[in-house]
Design a protein around this motif. Structure first.
Motif, PDB file in Angstrom:
ATOM      1  N   ALA A   1       9.141   4.403   9.837  1.00 17.13           N
ATOM      2  CA  ALA A   1       8.267   3.607   8.966  1.00 17.13           C
ATOM      3  C   ALA A   1       7.147   2.960   9.777  1.00 17.13           C
ATOM      4  O   ALA A   1       5.978   2.958   9.363  1.00 17.13           O
ATOM      5  N   LEU A   2       7.491   2.405  10.938  1.00 16.49           N
ATOM      6  CA  LEU A   2       6.494   1.787  11.802  1.00 16.49           C
ATOM      7  C   LEU A   2       5.415   2.793  12.177  1.00 16.49           C
ATOM      8  O   LEU A   2       4.219   2.503  12.109  1.00 16.49           O
ATOM      9  N   MET A   3       5.811   3.979  12.600  1.00 13.49           N
ATOM     10  CA  MET A   3       4.830   4.973  13.021  1.00 13.49           C
ATOM     11  C   MET A   3       3.960   5.442  11.857  1.00 13.49           C
ATOM     12  O   MET A   3       2.756   5.661  12.036  1.00 13.49           O
ATOM     13  N   HIS A   4       4.527   5.602  10.667  1.00 13.54           N
ATOM     14  CA  HIS A   4       3.702   5.968   9.507  1.00 13.54           C
ATOM     15  C   HIS A   4       2.656   4.885   9.239  1.00 13.54           C
ATOM     16  O   HIS A   4       1.490   5.189   8.967  1.00 13.54           O
ATOM     17  N   GLU A   5       3.064   3.631   9.335  1.00 12.24           N
ATOM     18  CA  GLU A   5       2.128   2.517   9.123  1.00 12.24           C
ATOM     19  C   GLU A   5       1.072   2.483  10.222  1.00 12.24           C
ATOM     20  O   GLU A   5      -0.110   2.237   9.959  1.00 12.24           O
ATOM     21  N   ALA A   6       1.468   2.727  11.473  1.00 16.23           N
ATOM     22  CA  ALA A   6       0.526   2.722  12.589  1.00 16.23           C
ATOM     23  C   ALA A   6      -0.486   3.858  12.456  1.00 16.23           C
ATOM     24  O   ALA A   6      -1.685   3.659  12.694  1.00 16.23           O
ATOM     25  N   ILE A   7      -0.031   5.031  12.073  1.00 13.56           N
ATOM     26  CA  ILE A   7      -0.936   6.162  11.857  1.00 13.56           C
ATOM     27  C   ILE A   7      -1.913   5.838  10.736  1.00 13.56           C
ATOM     28  O   ILE A   7      -3.125   6.053  10.869  1.00 13.56           O
ATOM     29  N   SER A   8      -1.419   5.295   9.632  1.00 16.42           N
ATOM     30  CA  SER A   8      -2.291   4.930   8.505  1.00 16.42           C
ATOM     31  C   SER A   8      -3.327   3.891   8.920  1.00 16.42           C
ATOM     32  O   SER A   8      -4.496   3.981   8.544  1.00 16.42           O
ATOM     33  N   ALA A   9      -2.904   2.904   9.702  1.00 13.06           N
ATOM     34  CA  ALA A   9      -3.833   1.870  10.161  1.00 13.06           C
ATOM     35  C   ALA A   9      -4.887   2.469  11.088  1.00 13.06           C
ATOM     36  O   ALA A   9      -6.075   2.119  10.995  1.00 13.06           O
ATOM     37  N   CYS A  10      -4.489   3.373  11.979  1.00 13.59           N
ATOM     38  CA  CYS A  10      -5.460   4.030  12.853  1.00 13.59           C
ATOM     39  C   CYS A  10      -6.458   4.841  12.031  1.00 13.59           C
ATOM     40  O   CYS A  10      -7.669   4.801  12.300  1.00 13.59           O
ATOM     41  N   GLU A  11      -5.973   5.567  11.044  1.00 15.37           N
ATOM     42  CA  GLU A  11      -6.869   6.369  10.207  1.00 15.37           C
ATOM     43  C   GLU A  11      -7.845   5.481   9.438  1.00 15.37           C
ATOM     44  O   GLU A  11      -9.002   5.858   9.229  1.00 15.37           O
ATOM     45  N   ALA A  12      -7.403   4.286   9.034  1.00 17.52           N
ATOM     46  CA  ALA A  12      -8.275   3.366   8.306  1.00 17.52           C
ATOM     47  C   ALA A  12      -9.293   2.694   9.225  1.00 17.52           C
ATOM     48  O   ALA A  12     -10.462   2.542   8.864  1.00 17.52           O
ATOM     49  N   HIS A  13      -8.872   2.294  10.409  1.00 20.37           N
ATOM     50  CA  HIS A  13      -9.744   1.552  11.317  1.00 20.37           C
ATOM     51  C   HIS A  13     -10.564   2.442  12.245  1.00 20.37           C
ATOM     52  O   HIS A  13     -11.606   2.014  12.752  1.00 20.37           O
ATOM     53  N   PHE A  14     -10.082   3.659  12.498  1.00 18.88           N
ATOM     54  CA  PHE A  14     -10.761   4.596  13.395  1.00 18.88           C
ATOM     55  C   PHE A  14     -10.862   5.964  12.699  1.00 18.88           C
ATOM     56  O   PHE A  14     -10.306   6.945  13.175  1.00 18.88           O
ATOM     57  N   PRO A  15     -11.546   6.036  11.549  1.00 20.50           N
ATOM     58  CA  PRO A  15     -11.529   7.258  10.731  1.00 20.50           C
ATOM     59  C   PRO A  15     -12.104   8.478  11.461  1.00 20.50           C
ATOM     60  O   PRO A  15     -13.015   8.355  12.288  1.00 20.50           O
ATOM     61  N   GLY A  16     -11.518   9.633  11.141  1.00 24.66           N
ATOM     62  CA  GLY A  16     -12.015  10.899  11.657  1.00 24.66           C
ATOM     63  C   GLY A  16     -11.757  11.153  13.123  1.00 24.66           C
ATOM     64  O   GLY A  16     -12.371  12.045  13.709  1.00 24.66           O
ATOM     65  N   GLN A  17     -10.846  10.394  13.720  1.00 26.72           N
ATOM     66  CA  GLN A  17     -10.576  10.563  15.145  1.00 26.72           C
ATOM     67  C   GLN A  17      -9.115  10.944  15.372  1.00 26.72           C
ATOM     68  O   GLN A  17      -8.239  10.541  14.617  1.00 26.72           O
ATOM     69  N   PRO A  18      -8.845  11.696  16.441  1.00 29.83           N
ATOM     70  CA  PRO A  18      -7.447  11.961  16.785  1.00 29.83           C
ATOM     71  C   PRO A  18      -6.795  10.650  17.240  1.00 29.83           C
ATOM     72  O   PRO A  18      -7.489   9.674  17.528  1.00 29.83           O
ATOM     73  N   ILE A  19      -5.481  10.630  17.276  1.00 27.94           N
ATOM     74  CA  ILE A  19      -4.724   9.453  17.700  1.00 27.94           C
ATOM     75  C   ILE A  19      -3.881   9.851  18.903  1.00 27.94           C
ATOM     76  O   ILE A  19      -3.174  10.860  18.860  1.00 27.94           O
TER      77      ILE A  19
END
Length: 154
Positions: A95-113
């Motif tokens: 759950a933590l990682m899904h939330e972290a991925i979603s937050a990265c996609e929202a704050h750093f759109p269009g970039q790899p993580i």
């Protein structure tokens, strides 16, 4: 998502924490990464001020945490991933990682993580779309591997 206990999500910059909240968060990180994992290393590394701090809270207590930041001219990173010892049997890691991925996609759109995974967790991170970008190396006495999730991976 996974079948976890109910939690709330809190994502904010370091300056938005009260002194008491920040102390509790940093103490948890030191307890897990320095004391529990027996690693003497600079946990307070100067990256916290520019990072986003994502917490999963259960009854107001930090149950899981990840730090999100973007080094200059590099992919955004997820780091300092932990589940509090008192909450480890609640399936919060995924759950933590899904939330972290979603937050990265929202704050750093269009970039790899990117992330630096402990070696024994490579399979877990692969299941979330991350792929190795390095061979295994030892950091602070623990085997690690660099991994990256492509932008737009679903």
């Amino acid at each position: 998502m996974t079948d976890t206990v109910p939690y709330t999500i809190d994502v904010r910059r370091m300056a938005a924490f009260s002194a008491v909240e920040l102390y509790a968060l940093l103490r948890l990180r030191v307890d897990v990464f320095v004391v529990e994992q027996a690693c003497a290393y600079p946990e307070l590394d100067g990256k916290d001020e520019d990072a986003l701090h994502l917490r999963l809270l259960i009854d107001g207590e930090t149950a899981a945490y990840a730090r999100l930041w973007q080094p200059e001219n590099r992919a955004p990173r997820i780091g300092r991933v932990l589940v509090s010892p008192g909450h480890r049997r609640k399936r919060l890691g995924e759950a933590l990682m899904h939330e972290a991925i979603s937050a990265c996609e929202a704050h750093f759109p269009g970039q790899p993580i990117a992330l630096s995974a402990q070696g024994h967790l490579e399979r877990f991170y692969r299941s979330l779309g991350f792929a190795p970008t390095s061979g295994e190396y030892v950091e602070d006495g623990i085997p690690h591997i660099d991994m990256q999730r492509p932008a737009g991976h679903s």
